[in-house]
Design a protein around this motif. Structure first.
Motif, PDB file in Angstrom:
ATOM      1  N   VAL A 368       0.848  -1.167  -0.037  1.00 38.73           N
ATOM      2  CA  VAL A 368       0.062   0.194  -0.030  1.00 38.73           C
ATOM      3  C   VAL A 368       0.971   1.187   0.164  1.00 38.73           C
ATOM      4  O   VAL A 368       2.060   1.058   0.398  1.00 38.73           O
ATOM      5  CB  VAL A 368      -0.907   0.269   1.132  1.00 38.73           C
ATOM      6  CG1 VAL A 368      -1.880  -0.997   1.122  1.00 38.73           C
ATOM      7  CG2 VAL A 368      -0.165   0.031   2.940  1.00 38.73           C
ATOM      8  N   CYS A 369       0.143   2.423  -0.520  1.00 36.85           N
ATOM      9  CA  CYS A 369       0.927   3.608  -0.444  1.00 36.85           C
ATOM     10  C   CYS A 369       0.247   4.608   0.656  1.00 36.85           C
ATOM     11  O   CYS A 369      -1.144   4.659   0.388  1.00 36.85           O
ATOM     12  CB  CYS A 369       0.891   4.251  -1.874  1.00 36.85           C
ATOM     13  SG  CYS A 369       2.008   3.710  -3.218  1.00 36.85           S
ATOM     14  N   GLY A 370       0.941   5.182   1.152  1.00 35.26           N
ATOM     15  CA  GLY A 370       0.359   6.382   2.072  1.00 35.26           C
ATOM     16  C   GLY A 370       0.077   7.575   1.352  1.00 35.26           C
ATOM     17  O   GLY A 370       0.962   8.070   0.315  1.00 35.26           O
ATOM     18  N   ALA A 409       4.186  -4.514   2.223  1.00 29.75           N
ATOM     19  CA  ALA A 409       5.239  -3.123   2.257  1.00 29.75           C
ATOM     20  C   ALA A 409       4.263  -1.929   2.426  1.00 29.75           C
ATOM     21  O   ALA A 409       3.108  -2.024   1.746  1.00 29.75           O
ATOM     22  CB  ALA A 409       6.079  -3.296   1.106  1.00 29.75           C
ATOM     23  N   VAL A 410       4.746  -0.952   2.716  1.00 28.57           N
ATOM     24  CA  VAL A 410       3.992   0.530   3.025  1.00 28.57           C
ATOM     25  C   VAL A 410       4.961   1.515   2.586  1.00 28.57           C
ATOM     26  O   VAL A 410       6.318   1.469   2.922  1.00 28.57           O
ATOM     27  CB  VAL A 410       3.660   0.721   4.437  1.00 28.57           C
ATOM     28  CG1 VAL A 410       3.065   2.121   4.466  1.00 28.57           C
ATOM     29  CG2 VAL A 410       2.877  -0.470   4.912  1.00 28.57           C
ATOM     30  N   SER A 421      15.662  -2.549  -7.398  1.00 23.63           N
ATOM     31  CA  SER A 421      15.762  -2.356  -6.029  1.00 23.63           C
ATOM     32  C   SER A 421      14.466  -3.182  -5.488  1.00 23.63           C
ATOM     33  O   SER A 421      13.459  -3.413  -5.993  1.00 23.63           O
ATOM     34  CB  SER A 421      15.751  -1.040  -5.593  1.00 23.63           C
ATOM     35  OG  SER A 421      16.811  -0.370  -5.938  1.00 23.63           O
ATOM     36  N   ILE A 422      14.707  -3.620  -4.165  1.00 23.01           N
ATOM     37  CA  ILE A 422      13.621  -4.293  -3.401  1.00 23.01           C
ATOM     38  C   ILE A 422      13.049  -3.694  -1.983  1.00 23.01           C
ATOM     39  O   ILE A 422      13.963  -3.507  -1.274  1.00 23.01           O
ATOM     40  CB  ILE A 422      13.938  -5.780  -3.279  1.00 23.01           C
ATOM     41  CG1 ILE A 422      14.093  -6.532  -4.741  1.00 23.01           C
ATOM     42  CG2 ILE A 422      13.053  -6.544  -2.417  1.00 23.01           C
ATOM     43  CD1 ILE A 422      14.616  -7.972  -4.398  1.00 23.01           C
ATOM     44  N   VAL A 423      11.807  -3.691  -1.949  1.00 21.11           N
ATOM     45  CA  VAL A 423      11.388  -3.190  -0.760  1.00 21.11           C
ATOM     46  C   VAL A 423      10.828  -4.380  -0.064  1.00 21.11           C
ATOM     47  O   VAL A 423       9.744  -5.010  -0.496  1.00 21.11           O
ATOM     48  CB  VAL A 423      10.193  -2.123  -0.822  1.00 21.11           C
ATOM     49  CG1 VAL A 423       9.743  -1.721   0.632  1.00 21.11           C
ATOM     50  CG2 VAL A 423      10.954  -0.942  -1.524  1.00 21.11           C
ATOM     51  N   ILE A 428       8.197  -0.280   6.238  1.00 22.68           N
ATOM     52  CA  ILE A 428       7.559   1.167   6.067  1.00 22.68           C
ATOM     53  C   ILE A 428       8.737   1.941   5.504  1.00 22.68           C
ATOM     54  O   ILE A 428       9.668   2.374   6.245  1.00 22.68           O
ATOM     55  CB  ILE A 428       7.048   1.643   7.251  1.00 22.68           C
ATOM     56  CG1 ILE A 428       5.945   0.675   8.012  1.00 22.68           C
ATOM     57  CG2 ILE A 428       6.321   3.059   7.292  1.00 22.68           C
ATOM     58  CD1 ILE A 428       5.437   0.985   9.298  1.00 22.68           C
ATOM     59  N   LEU A 429       8.605   2.413   4.145  1.00 21.57           N
ATOM     60  CA  LEU A 429       9.436   2.816   3.482  1.00 21.57           C
ATOM     61  C   LEU A 429       9.272   4.582   3.781  1.00 21.57           C
ATOM     62  O   LEU A 429       8.162   4.920   3.207  1.00 21.57           O
ATOM     63  CB  LEU A 429       9.728   2.609   2.176  1.00 21.57           C
ATOM     64  CG  LEU A 429      10.607   3.219   1.218  1.00 21.57           C
ATOM     65  CD1 LEU A 429      12.133   2.816   1.517  1.00 21.57           C
ATOM     66  CD2 LEU A 429      10.693   2.988  -0.497  1.00 21.57           C
TER      67      LEU A 429
END
Length: 457
Positions: A368-370, A409-410, A421-423, A428-429
């Motif tokens: 998800v994206c904030g 992942a957030v 690249s990998i999250v 929480i990025l």
């Protein structure tokens, strides 16, 4: 005038991470590279000799236009400047007059026609197409002022209010010496400003004016977009999608395409060949769909959408209004997307994304994206170390090409993820992730014995 030169040698560092695996001028807008839009416009105006001057990765431009005999692709060193790029094209220009376009802009045909008409009927040796800055900040652009409809002052990224930025030029061959003798230093800057060592075309135009020559200016009235930062890509795609979808006046179905009777369509659709809109689809406006694409099983499209070829959209997913979906994508199983996906992007399983997703990128389940901040403000970005405050899409997320996320992942508002690249799962990025970087959370575990005795046995 039958020759046009497109300057496309810029390295695109400010638009990171989307010019890492492609030239900046090959970034897609409505599923076509920016350069395709230029070539299409020029072809419609009768130009039969189009010279594109590329920099690094110019091979991609040459490959894309390999079957178009109108197009010649040259390669020069990147970051030498637009004047040097223009001079590189000189041996390939035989006409006494030529058009010059920037490879990272979008133009309206009517504005280019007006500039050419002004050049050809007014007996001019140079004409500029300029865009009123309006809410744009002068410090972000090479700017000019006008006096009696002609270029007056030219200044690089000025502090005080200048009024216009440059879009395109028409030149007579008398301009060539000014491109050739460019000093490589932009001296038209205010005190304290620090220009890079590049040969900018606008400085050659300033020299031309200083020598007593006049350059009439034509103001744009239609579409103009200068794709300089990541959020400009998103805005340009939305604007072009709205324009293209707005041209539909009825359903247009290609050979072998179909719309199921249960689909609820509040607008019109244009479909390529062998595509289908299936059961229980909801479309809230006009949509353009490519070839061999399936939209089915409760998918919801907000309208003004452009969907690529060989793409699947279904299983109660949602594509927000103005979004553009690339070729060979899968949007499925309650995924929500608002923005742009480039080619070969997979979004499934209860995830939500707002922003841009580069090609060949896979987002893990429940990513998800904030999109909102607790302070109700917009995210601050850093572009080459400089703080930027976008007026549009500041809270979007920008995923580079060949990237991945793990489950849950957030991605917080305004974050950018580099290519390759990998999250990792559960991360929480909160800051930009560089290219070729993997980030995982380190989990601390508490272990203890457990069994029936805990329940009194």
């Amino acid at each position: 005038m039958k020759t046009a030169i497109i300057l496309a040698a810029g390295s695109g560092t400010k638009i990171w991470p989307f010019a890492e695996v492609r030239p900046k001028a090959m970034i897609p807008v409505a599923n076509r590279p920016i350069l395709w839009h230029h070539v299409e416009l020029l072809g419609g105006l009768g130009f039969d000799h189009i010279v594109i001057v590329g920099g690094s990765m110019a091979e991609q431009i040459r490959h894309y236009f390999r079957n178009d005999r109108r197009v010649t692709v040259l390669q020069t060193q990147p970051n030498l400047g637009t004047a040097k790029s223009l001079h590189t094209a000189r041996p390939y220009v035989k006409d006494s007059a030529f058009l010059v376009l920037y490879g990272d802009t979008l133009l309206d045909r009517s504005d280019v026609e007006e500039m050419i008409a002004r050049f050809e009927t007014g007996g001019q040796e140079a004409v500029a197409l300029v865009d009123p800055l309006k809410e744009e900040q002068p410090q972000d652009w090479i700017c000019c002022t006008l006096s009696e409809g002609k270029l007056d002052q030219i200044m690089g990224h000025p502090r005080r209010p200048f009024t216009h930025r440059f879009c395109a030029f028409a030149f007579a061959d008398t301009f060539w010496p000014y491109a050739e003798t460019n000093s490589g230093l932009f001296t038209n800057v205010q005190v304290g400003m620090m220009p890079p060592m590049e040969a900018f075309l606008e400085m050659s135009v300033a020299d031309y004016i200083q020598d007593g020559k006049e350059v009439p200016a034509v103001e744009v009235k239609g579409l103009f977009a200068d794709l300089d930062k990541p959020w400009h890509i998103l805005s340009a795609n939305q604007r072009v999608a709205k324009l293209q979808c707005g041209c539909l006046t009825g359903h247009v179905l290609g050979e072998g395409s179909s719309i199921h009777p249960s689909a609820a369509i509040d607008g019109f659709v244009k479909m390529g060949k062998c595509s289908a809109i299936g059961r229980n689809v909801v479309i809230k406006g006009n949509v353009i769909v490519g070839d061999h694409t399936i939209i089915e099983n409760g998918a919801i499209l907000g309208g003004n959408n452009i969907i690529g070829d060989h793409t699947y959209i279904g299983n109660y997913c949602q594509v927000s209004a103005g979004s553009v979906i690339g070729h060979k994508c899968i949007i499925s199983h309650c995924a929500e997307i608002n923005g742009l996906t480039m080619d070969v992007v997979h979004l499934t399983h209860y995830m939500e994304f707002y922003g841009i997703i580069g090609s060949h990128t896979d987002l893990g389940a429940a990513t998800v994206c904030g999109t909102l901040r607790f302070d109700d403000r917009y995210a601050m970005h850093r572009v080459k170390g400089r703080r930027e405050y976008p007026k549009e899409h500041a809270n979007a997320t920008f995923m580079g090409d060949y990237a991945r996320t793990g489950v849950n992942a957030v991605l917080m508002p305004g974050c950018k993820v580099g290519v390759n690249s990998i999250v990792g799962s559960g991360v929480i990025l909160e800051e930009d992730l560089p290219n070729r970087t993997s980030i995982y959370q380190k989990q601390e575990l508490v272990r203890r014995e457990w069994g029936p005795e805990q329940y009194g046995w």
